[in-house]
Design a protein around this motif. Structure first.
Motif, PDB file in Angstrom:
ATOM      1  N   ASP A 255      -4.883   4.567  -6.908  1.00 57.69           N
ATOM      2  CA  ASP A 255      -4.425   3.187  -7.089  1.00 57.69           C
ATOM      3  C   ASP A 255      -4.178   2.470  -5.758  1.00 57.69           C
ATOM      4  O   ASP A 255      -3.463   1.470  -5.707  1.00 57.69           O
ATOM      5  CB  ASP A 255      -3.160   3.140  -7.959  1.00 57.69           C
ATOM      6  CG  ASP A 255      -2.021   3.960  -7.368  1.00 57.69           C
ATOM      7  OD1 ASP A 255      -2.256   4.719  -6.409  1.00 57.69           O
ATOM      8  OD2 ASP A 255      -0.890   3.826  -7.867  1.00 57.69           O
ATOM      9  N   GLY A 256      -4.785   2.956  -4.681  1.00 52.27           N
ATOM     10  CA  GLY A 256      -4.758   2.227  -3.426  1.00 52.27           C
ATOM     11  C   GLY A 256      -3.499   2.367  -2.597  1.00 52.27           C
ATOM     12  O   GLY A 256      -3.123   1.444  -1.869  1.00 52.27           O
ATOM     13  N   LYS A 257      -2.836   3.525  -2.672  1.00 52.51           N
ATOM     14  CA  LYS A 257      -1.626   3.769  -1.879  1.00 52.51           C
ATOM     15  C   LYS A 257      -1.895   4.879  -0.855  1.00 52.51           C
ATOM     16  O   LYS A 257      -2.734   5.751  -1.050  1.00 52.51           O
ATOM     17  CB  LYS A 257      -0.460   4.185  -2.786  1.00 52.51           C
ATOM     18  CG  LYS A 257      -0.123   3.163  -3.872  1.00 52.51           C
ATOM     19  CD  LYS A 257       0.343   1.852  -3.298  1.00 52.51           C
ATOM     20  CE  LYS A 257       0.830   0.878  -4.369  1.00 52.51           C
ATOM     21  NZ  LYS A 257      -0.222   0.466  -5.304  1.00 52.51           N
ATOM     22  N   LEU A 258      -1.150   4.818   0.250  1.00 49.37           N
ATOM     23  CA  LEU A 258      -1.288   5.830   1.285  1.00 49.37           C
ATOM     24  C   LEU A 258      -0.838   7.199   0.779  1.00 49.37           C
ATOM     25  O   LEU A 258       0.161   7.298   0.068  1.00 49.37           O
ATOM     26  CB  LEU A 258      -0.460   5.447   2.505  1.00 49.37           C
ATOM     27  CG  LEU A 258      -0.876   4.169   3.233  1.00 49.37           C
ATOM     28  CD1 LEU A 258       0.181   3.785   4.258  1.00 49.37           C
ATOM     29  CD2 LEU A 258      -2.223   4.346   3.899  1.00 49.37           C
ATOM     30  N   ARG A 259      -1.537   8.229   1.180  1.00 48.09           N
ATOM     31  CA  ARG A 259      -1.186   9.586   0.777  1.00 48.09           C
ATOM     32  C   ARG A 259      -0.868  10.419   2.009  1.00 48.09           C
ATOM     33  O   ARG A 259      -1.586  10.394   2.994  1.00 48.09           O
ATOM     34  CB  ARG A 259      -2.342  10.209  -0.005  1.00 48.09           C
ATOM     35  CG  ARG A 259      -2.014  11.595  -0.517  1.00 48.09           C
ATOM     36  CD  ARG A 259      -2.969  12.011  -1.627  1.00 48.09           C
ATOM     37  NE  ARG A 259      -2.610  13.350  -2.076  1.00 48.09           N
ATOM     38  CZ  ARG A 259      -3.348  14.429  -1.861  1.00 48.09           C
ATOM     39  NH1 ARG A 259      -4.499  14.324  -1.242  1.00 48.09           N
ATOM     40  NH2 ARG A 259      -2.950  15.607  -2.266  1.00 48.09           N
ATOM     41  N   HIS A 260       0.255  11.146   1.941  1.00 48.77           N
ATOM     42  CA  HIS A 260       0.714  12.007   3.036  1.00 48.77           C
ATOM     43  C   HIS A 260       0.819  11.219   4.343  1.00 48.77           C
ATOM     44  O   HIS A 260       0.229  11.582   5.361  1.00 48.77           O
ATOM     45  CB  HIS A 260      -0.210  13.207   3.198  1.00 48.77           C
ATOM     46  CG  HIS A 260      -0.190  14.152   2.036  1.00 48.77           C
ATOM     47  ND1 HIS A 260       0.926  14.878   1.695  1.00 48.77           N
ATOM     48  CD2 HIS A 260      -1.137  14.469   1.131  1.00 48.77           C
ATOM     49  CE1 HIS A 260       0.652  15.607   0.625  1.00 48.77           C
ATOM     50  NE2 HIS A 260      -0.577  15.371   0.265  1.00 48.77           N
TER      51      HIS A 260
ATOM     52  N   VAL B 143       0.814  -1.217   0.000  1.00 54.62           N
ATOM     53  CA  VAL B 143       0.000   0.000   0.000  1.00 54.62           C
ATOM     54  C   VAL B 143       0.852   1.275   0.000  1.00 54.62           C
ATOM     55  O   VAL B 143       0.376   2.354   0.322  1.00 54.62           O
ATOM     56  CB  VAL B 143      -0.978   0.023   1.203  1.00 54.62           C
ATOM     57  CG1 VAL B 143      -2.042  -1.054   1.056  1.00 54.62           C
ATOM     58  CG2 VAL B 143      -0.227  -0.113   2.519  1.00 54.62           C
ATOM     59  N   GLY B 144       2.122   1.138  -0.361  1.00 51.09           N
ATOM     60  CA  GLY B 144       2.970   2.315  -0.452  1.00 51.09           C
ATOM     61  C   GLY B 144       3.976   2.401   0.681  1.00 51.09           C
ATOM     62  O   GLY B 144       4.251   1.412   1.365  1.00 51.09           O
ATOM     63  N   GLY B 145       4.524   3.573   0.870  1.00 51.15           N
ATOM     64  CA  GLY B 145       5.576   3.725   1.865  1.00 51.15           C
ATOM     65  C   GLY B 145       5.432   4.988   2.672  1.00 51.15           C
ATOM     66  O   GLY B 145       4.552   5.815   2.433  1.00 51.15           O
TER      67      GLY B 145
ATOM     68  N   PHE C 136      -2.089   9.030   8.208  1.00 52.59           N
ATOM     69  CA  PHE C 136      -2.187   9.384   6.796  1.00 52.59           C
ATOM     70  C   PHE C 136      -3.461  10.171   6.552  1.00 52.59           C
ATOM     71  O   PHE C 136      -4.403  10.140   7.348  1.00 52.59           O
ATOM     72  CB  PHE C 136      -2.137   8.142   5.907  1.00 52.59           C
ATOM     73  CG  PHE C 136      -3.271   7.172   6.132  1.00 52.59           C
ATOM     74  CD1 PHE C 136      -3.261   6.302   7.225  1.00 52.59           C
ATOM     75  CD2 PHE C 136      -4.349   7.120   5.274  1.00 52.59           C
ATOM     76  CE1 PHE C 136      -4.314   5.410   7.442  1.00 52.59           C
ATOM     77  CE2 PHE C 136      -5.393   6.233   5.479  1.00 52.59           C
ATOM     78  CZ  PHE C 136      -5.373   5.386   6.573  1.00 52.59           C
ATOM     79  N   ARG C 137      -3.464  10.872   5.423  1.00 50.15           N
ATOM     80  CA  ARG C 137      -4.579  11.769   5.131  1.00 50.15           C
ATOM     81  C   ARG C 137      -5.630  11.122   4.235  1.00 50.15           C
ATOM     82  O   ARG C 137      -6.823  11.375   4.389  1.00 50.15           O
ATOM     83  CB  ARG C 137      -4.055  13.041   4.467  1.00 50.15           C
ATOM     84  CG  ARG C 137      -5.099  14.128   4.354  1.00 50.15           C
ATOM     85  CD  ARG C 137      -4.480  15.443   3.959  1.00 50.15           C
ATOM     86  NE  ARG C 137      -4.003  15.423   2.590  1.00 50.15           N
ATOM     87  CZ  ARG C 137      -3.337  16.411   2.028  1.00 50.15           C
ATOM     88  NH1 ARG C 137      -3.046  17.483   2.724  1.00 50.15           N
ATOM     89  NH2 ARG C 137      -2.936  16.337   0.777  1.00 50.15           N
ATOM     90  N   ALA C 138      -5.200  10.310   3.289  1.00 47.01           N
ATOM     91  CA  ALA C 138      -6.155   9.771   2.328  1.00 47.01           C
ATOM     92  C   ALA C 138      -5.508   8.625   1.556  1.00 47.01           C
ATOM     93  O   ALA C 138      -4.372   8.242   1.825  1.00 47.01           O
ATOM     94  CB  ALA C 138      -6.616  10.862   1.358  1.00 47.01           C
TER      95      ALA C 138
END
Length: 309
Positions: free
Chosen positions: A284-289, A229-231, A278-280
């Motif tokens: 494509d289903g990755k963590l934002r901020h 889901v990202g980094g 995280f904010r949102a």
């Protein structure tokens, strides 16, 4: 008319300020833009000063039909989702992704300030004066260019409501102040922050980052599997980063336990759970901020966030 006015920026606050001088608006999740209107010409300028008129043709077209000779509107370009909420991922997709070259025909422009009108510099006026003129200009509720509404003055009540509705947060503005560039506290932002546990599946080393960790690679549960889901690359101190790297190096494995694409790094057994703010979510289903808060303890019933099926 000035070619560009440096934008007033919102200062992040944990709580909304109180007082009769504060008004609040929805915090839009999009691209900050200034729309410049002159006889025979409209320009859509980004916060960084780039001309994106061709990327937002519907906004430029709508601006040409406003009943003004000259004007500079400050606002946010957004794409609304099915729940009528601004969706940054949908806006990026409309523009062809990061670095894309598409135009966002479906984008709307929510104007929240008026900096110049018919030959007059309005930046020295207090916000309530500028808002009054903006409201007269944008008297039609529907359309591509819309007024960012004043939603009230009770910031504590509004941020609770915004978070319950799944919005990004709220913006507070001092109505007695002129328009001043930078983060000077005239405008503040209060964000709705989510916090969940994610499994660490590896990290990207860095020689310059605190503790030697450039970015943690994270996973969530979907069904009975873990998915990438990202980094996260912020939230560490030198002390916590160093301790975390030692902890992860002790459980390193030759290859990633899940599919992380072409990313390289040090991969670990997915047994350590990190609490991540995280904010949102991106399209494509990755963590934002995202920001690292700490490790979850087994004694604390550490659980990995489960994605909806």
């Amino acid at each position: 008319m000035p070619a560009r006015i440096e934008p007033c920026l919102a200062l992040l606050k944990s709580k909304p300020p109180v007082g009769r001088q504060w008004m609040y608006e929805v915090k839009w999740d999009g691209y900050r833009l200034a729309v410049h209107i002159e006889p025979g010409r409209v320009s859509v300028i980004t916060r960084g000063g780039h001309d994106w008129t061709e990327r937002f043709p519907s906004i430029a077209s709508a601006a040409r039909h406003l009943e003004v000779e000259t004007a500079i509107l400050d606002g946010e370009a957004v794409v609304l989702n099915e729940q009528n909420r601004s969706d940054f991922g949908a806006l990026q997709q409309a523009l062809g992704g990061r670095g894309g070259k598409r135009s966002a025909e479906e984008a709307l422009f929510f104007a929240f300030d008026l900096l110049y009108l018919n030959g007059q510099d309005l930046t020295r006026l207090p916000l309530h004066g500028r808002r009054s003129l903006l409201e007269k200009m944008l008297h039609v509720e529907e359309g591509v260019i819309r007024l960012s509404e004043d939603i009230g003055s009770d910031g504590a009540l509004l941020i609770d409501a915004a978070c319950q509705m799944g919005l990004e947060g709220i913006i507070g503005k001092n109505i007695d102040m002129p328009y001043r560039a930078g983060r000077n506290g005239d405008w503040v932002k209060i964000k709705c922050v989510q916090s969940e546990g994610f499994a660490i599946v590896g990290y990207e080393p860095s020689r310059v980052a605190l503790g030697g960790i450039g970015r943690l690679l994270l996973a969530a549960r979907k069904g009975d599997q873990l998915v990438y889901v990202g980094g996260v690359g912020t939230g560490f101190t030198a002390k916590t980063g160093t301790a975390l790297r030692r902890h992860l190096d002790a459980i390193a494995v030759p290859k990633a336990a899940i599919d992380v694409g072409k990313r390289k790094g040090v991969f670990v057994k997915p047994v350590v759970v990190a609490e991540i703010e995280f904010r949102a979510w991106t399209h494509d289903g990755k963590l934002r901020h995202a920001s690292f808060k700490g490790l979850r303890e087994e004694a604390d019933a550490a659980s990995v966030y489960r994605l909806p099926d």
